[in-house]
Motif scaffolding. Structure first.
Motif, PDB file in Angstrom:
ATOM      1  N   PRO A   1     -89.483  51.569 -37.289  1.00  0.00           N
ATOM      2  CA  PRO A   1     -89.185  51.048 -36.176  1.00  0.00           C
ATOM      3  C   PRO A   1     -89.495  52.161 -34.850  1.00  0.00           C
ATOM      4  CG  PRO A   1     -87.317  52.003 -37.118  1.00  0.00           C
ATOM      5  CD  PRO A   1     -88.494  52.104 -38.057  1.00  0.00           C
ATOM      6  N   ALA A   2     -89.812  51.619 -33.884  1.00  0.00           N
ATOM      7  CA  ALA A   2     -90.157  52.808 -32.655  1.00  0.00           C
ATOM      8  C   ALA A   2     -89.813  51.824 -31.487  1.00  0.00           C
ATOM      9  CB  ALA A   2     -91.812  52.914 -32.728  1.00  0.00           C
ATOM     10  N   LEU A   3     -89.200  52.556 -30.655  1.00  0.00           N
ATOM     11  CA  LEU A   3     -88.965  52.011 -29.233  1.00  0.00           C
ATOM     12  C   LEU A   3     -89.808  52.681 -28.274  1.00  0.00           C
ATOM     13  CD1 LEU A   3     -86.419  50.405 -27.863  1.00  0.00           C
ATOM     14  CD2 LEU A   3     -85.936  52.768 -27.073  1.00  0.00           C
ATOM     15  N   LEU A   4     -90.216  51.970 -27.296  1.00  0.00           N
ATOM     16  CA  LEU A   4     -91.046  52.425 -25.948  1.00  0.00           C
ATOM     17  C   LEU A   4     -90.087  52.739 -24.680  1.00  0.00           C
ATOM     18  CD1 LEU A   4     -93.553  53.129 -24.598  1.00  0.00           C
ATOM     19  CD2 LEU A   4     -94.093  50.919 -24.121  1.00  0.00           C
ATOM     20  N   VAL A   5     -89.856  53.836 -23.994  1.00  0.00           N
ATOM     21  CA  VAL A   5     -89.435  54.033 -22.680  1.00  0.00           C
ATOM     22  C   VAL A   5     -90.456  54.377 -21.901  1.00  0.00           C
ATOM     23  CG1 VAL A   5     -87.801  55.288 -21.495  1.00  0.00           C
ATOM     24  CG2 VAL A   5     -87.316  54.674 -23.801  1.00  0.00           C
ATOM     25  N   THR A   6     -90.599  53.580 -20.895  1.00  0.00           N
ATOM     26  CA  THR A   6     -91.547  53.526 -19.552  1.00  0.00           C
ATOM     27  C   THR A   6     -90.912  53.640 -18.637  1.00  0.00           C
ATOM     28  OG1 THR A   6     -93.204  51.971 -20.900  1.00  0.00           O
ATOM     29  CG2 THR A   6     -93.619  52.512 -18.493  1.00  0.00           C
ATOM     30  N   GLY A   7     -91.269  54.659 -17.605  1.00  0.00           N
ATOM     31  CA  GLY A   7     -90.699  54.945 -16.403  1.00  0.00           C
ATOM     32  C   GLY A   7     -90.586  56.522 -15.943  1.00  0.00           C
ATOM     33  N   GLU A   8     -90.308  56.750 -14.903  1.00  0.00           N
ATOM     34  CA  GLU A   8     -90.437  58.185 -14.575  1.00  0.00           C
ATOM     35  C   GLU A   8     -89.467  59.057 -15.182  1.00  0.00           C
ATOM     36  OE1 GLU A   8     -92.230  56.110 -11.282  1.00  0.00           O
ATOM     37  OE2 GLU A   8     -90.255  55.784 -12.550  1.00  0.00           O
ATOM     38  N   VAL A   9     -88.393  58.428 -15.738  1.00  0.00           N
ATOM     39  CA  VAL A   9     -87.335  59.260 -16.435  1.00  0.00           C
ATOM     40  C   VAL A   9     -87.895  59.835 -17.954  1.00  0.00           C
ATOM     41  CG1 VAL A   9     -85.518  58.352 -15.368  1.00  0.00           C
ATOM     42  CG2 VAL A   9     -86.367  57.226 -17.345  1.00  0.00           C
ATOM     43  N   ALA A  10     -88.994  59.190 -18.497  1.00  0.00           N
ATOM     44  CA  ALA A  10     -89.324  59.452 -19.765  1.00  0.00           C
ATOM     45  C   ALA A  10     -90.043  60.886 -19.857  1.00  0.00           C
ATOM     46  CB  ALA A  10     -90.388  58.454 -20.148  1.00  0.00           C
ATOM     47  N   ALA A  11     -90.325  61.285 -18.732  1.00  0.00           N
ATOM     48  CA  ALA A  11     -90.809  62.690 -18.717  1.00  0.00           C
ATOM     49  C   ALA A  11     -89.845  63.951 -18.965  1.00  0.00           C
ATOM     50  CB  ALA A  11     -91.486  63.035 -17.318  1.00  0.00           C
ATOM     51  N   LEU A  12     -88.539  63.203 -18.746  1.00  0.00           N
ATOM     52  CA  LEU A  12     -87.474  64.476 -18.950  1.00  0.00           C
ATOM     53  C   LEU A  12     -87.305  64.728 -20.630  1.00  0.00           C
ATOM     54  CD1 LEU A  12     -84.708  62.996 -16.595  1.00  0.00           C
ATOM     55  CD2 LEU A  12     -85.926  65.254 -16.527  1.00  0.00           C
ATOM     56  N   GLY A  13     -87.851  63.763 -21.292  1.00  0.00           N
ATOM     57  CA  GLY A  13     -87.812  63.923 -22.662  1.00  0.00           C
ATOM     58  C   GLY A  13     -88.399  65.261 -23.201  1.00  0.00           C
ATOM     59  N   ASP A  14     -89.051  66.121 -22.471  1.00  0.00           N
ATOM     60  CA  ASP A  14     -89.832  67.254 -22.766  1.00  0.00           C
ATOM     61  C   ASP A  14     -88.898  68.420 -22.576  1.00  0.00           C
ATOM     62  OD1 ASP A  14     -92.073  68.800 -23.497  1.00  0.00           O
ATOM     63  OD2 ASP A  14     -92.281  69.168 -21.436  1.00  0.00           O
ATOM     64  N   ARG A  15     -87.982  68.462 -21.456  1.00  0.00           N
ATOM     65  CA  ARG A  15     -87.189  69.403 -21.249  1.00  0.00           C
ATOM     66  C   ARG A  15     -85.532  69.185 -22.025  1.00  0.00           C
ATOM     67  NH1 ARG A  15     -85.085  70.747 -17.126  1.00  0.00           N
ATOM     68  NH2 ARG A  15     -85.221  68.929 -15.776  1.00  0.00           N
ATOM     69  N   LEU A  16     -85.331  67.921 -22.149  1.00  0.00           N
ATOM     70  CA  LEU A  16     -83.740  67.496 -22.362  1.00  0.00           C
ATOM     71  C   LEU A  16     -83.849  67.280 -23.748  1.00  0.00           C
ATOM     72  CD1 LEU A  16     -82.597  65.707 -19.245  1.00  0.00           C
ATOM     73  CD2 LEU A  16     -82.754  68.221 -19.842  1.00  0.00           C
ATOM     74  N   HIS A  17     -84.972  67.168 -24.726  1.00  0.00           N
ATOM     75  CA  HIS A  17     -84.628  66.677 -25.986  1.00  0.00           C
ATOM     76  C   HIS A  17     -83.638  67.766 -26.858  1.00  0.00           C
ATOM     77  CE1 HIS A  17     -87.240  70.410 -27.153  1.00  0.00           C
ATOM     78  NE2 HIS A  17     -86.852  70.360 -28.203  1.00  0.00           N
ATOM     79  N   TRP A  18     -82.896  67.237 -27.734  1.00  0.00           N
ATOM     80  CA  TRP A  18     -81.903  68.154 -28.284  1.00  0.00           C
ATOM     81  C   TRP A  18     -81.757  67.661 -29.779  1.00  0.00           C
ATOM     82  CZ3 TRP A  18     -77.973  65.330 -30.379  1.00  0.00           C
ATOM     83  CH2 TRP A  18     -77.630  64.102 -30.224  1.00  0.00           C
TER      84      TRP A  18
END
Length: 483
Positions: free
Chosen positions: A444-461
């Protein structure tokens, strides 16, 4: 089973009317005395002086006070001994005297001197749950107790008393053990339990008699449509957990992991309704038939779905079918993938300046793609959370770009969100299909599209660091600073 010299034997002692000696009269002793009095023990306290709490119990004639030094003869009539003083020499002497008389003694906070230990207790009298770590991890035992406190509602105790009072009638009306067990297990969340929770004992008694009449007349089967959440068993709701532990039959989707299924009652029958390698999906009509078939036999059926049953889970179709066949049902929501996967990837679905809305959509096949309003989906200042098979990524990307969404729009593919093997691929709309293939993203995979997706690089935990082959433009400075 191998012998373990450190293992304790769990035991609930009947102390009503039996003498128990407590050596010590301070705050710690008071804490030990209260449950002894509640159990009906004849408590005798040996101490030269008393703290205010124990003194109050003496003034209320709830215990006997021996106001002198400890002497071994004071143990002669006792069934149990509790030692609660700060004098370790005295504590050791009392423990040795008790051992010589074959009396069980608890020396507070001293495992070596104690022949029994007082557990952490969840009290829903007459129901009690005792937790012990054998003295190895008392803090952990307390945490477990706190978790069980949450699981057991306050009305569980009154329910246990009510069922005990009516046990003879219940046995007469339901002589067969399976039917009686299902009836008893259904009362906690049914009308009887609800009335007790509201403080309406007469109403609970009336509801119990009514439920008995119905159960004796026909099997009381029921279907619970339950959301299993994204896969992390810690995200299963308390109510879903209860239904899993009560279920006779579990009809579960392929995407429900073993860790969630392991929460169910061990003797429940599991039936997978999803796809296995080289096989087809179970038709929805067959799932409908199975639910009705088992519920009509008086069984408790859990229809267990990944995520939430009302978000692309066909839960509405299933309860329509149950209504048509006069089958009792309930719906227990689950945490849907869009919320859980985005959270575990460190991606906020909304932001007050840059994403005032979020859309949940599915794009698992060409037919579903054709139904979307692509002009609306291509607008900026929104987040798209897409439940989809990875085979449709190319069409999805092409449609958004063709309707005006920027090719460099950030995207995040979240595979196995919230699970130990979670992977996140950060990419852009134009590189989405190629990067999904490059990193072999699967369901299973979910796609998130939009400007906020770029935050995943810095805010991943959670889990491994996000994967990326092409550069993903950072979100605007205002968004980054707000995050």
């Amino acid at each position: 089973m191998d012998q373990d010299p450190d293992r304790l034997f769990p035991l609930f002692a009947r102390l009503r009317g039996r003498p128990v000696l407590v050596v010590g009269g301070g705050v710690v002793a008071a804490r030990k005395i209260s449950p002894l009095i509640a159990a009906g023990a004849r408590v005798r306290v040996v101490a030269r002086a008393l703290g205010e709490h124990v003194e109050a119990l003496v003034s209320e004639a709830r215990l006997e006070w021996i106001g002198r030094e400890y002497e071994p003869g004071q143990l002669d009539e006792a069934w149990l001994v509790v030692v609660a003083t700060s004098d370790r020499t005295l504590n050791a002497r009392v423990a040795a005297d008790a051992e010589a008389r074959r009396l069980w003694a608890n020396v507070v906070d001293d495992i070596e001197l104690s022949s029994f230990q007082s557990p952490a207790v969840v009290d829903r009298a007459p129901l009690q749950v005792a937790i012990s770590s054998g003295g190895a991890a008392p803090v952990l035992a307390r945490q477990v107790r706190e978790q069980i406190e949450v699981l057991l509602d306050e009305h569980v105790g009154p329910l246990a008393s009510l069922l005990h009072e009516h046990r003879r009638l219940i046995r007469q009306r339901l002589p067969e053990l399976p039917a009686r067990r299902r009836f008893l297990e259904s009362q906690r969340e049914g009308p009887v339990g609800r009335r007790l929770a509201a403080g309406d004992r007469p109403g609970a008694i009336a509801a119990l008699h009514q439920a008995l009449s119905l159960a004796a007349a026909r099997p009381a089967g029921m279907v619970s449509i339950v959301g299993a959440g994204p896969g992390d068993p810690g995200l299963v709701t308390l109510k879903a957990l209860r239904r899993l532990q009560e279920a006779d039959i579990i009809l579960h989707d392929r995407l429900v992991p073993e860790a969630v299924l392991a929460l169910a009652r061990r003797d429940a029958e599991r039936i997978e309704t999803g796809k296995r390698a080289g096989q087809h999906f179970t038709p929805q009509e067959e799932i409908h038939r199975l639910m009705v078939h088992y519920a009509a036999q008086g069984l408790r059926v859990v229809r267990l779905k990944g995520g939430d049953p009302f978000v692309f889970g066909r839960g509405g179709e299933e309860i329509e079918h149950l209504r048509e066949h006069d089958i009792d049902y309930e719906v227990i929501p689950g945490i849907t993938a869009a919320l859980a996967c985005a959270a575990h990837a460190g991606i906020p679905l909304t932001h007050r300046d840059h994403a005032q809305s979020v859309r949940l959509l599915t794009a698992h096949c060409r037919d579903s793609l054709d139904t979307h309003d692509w002009a609306a989906l291509a607008q900026e200042r929104q987040t798209l959370a897409v439940y989809m098979g990875v085979s449709a990524l190319a069409d999805f990307s092409d449609q958004l770009i063709a309707h005006g969404r920027g090719p460099d729009t950030p995207c995040a593919l979240i595979e196995n969100g919230s699970r130990p093997d979670q992977r996140v691929v950060l990419t852009t709309l134009q590189h989405l299909p190629a990067d999904a293939a490059r990193f072999n993203v699967g369901s299973p995979a979910l796609l998130v599209t939009g400007e906020v997706a770029a935050l995943g690089d810095r805010l991943h935990w959670f889990g491994a660091k996000p994967l990326r082959h092409h550069p993903v433009h950072a979100v605007p400075a205002a968004l980054a600073s707000a995050a």
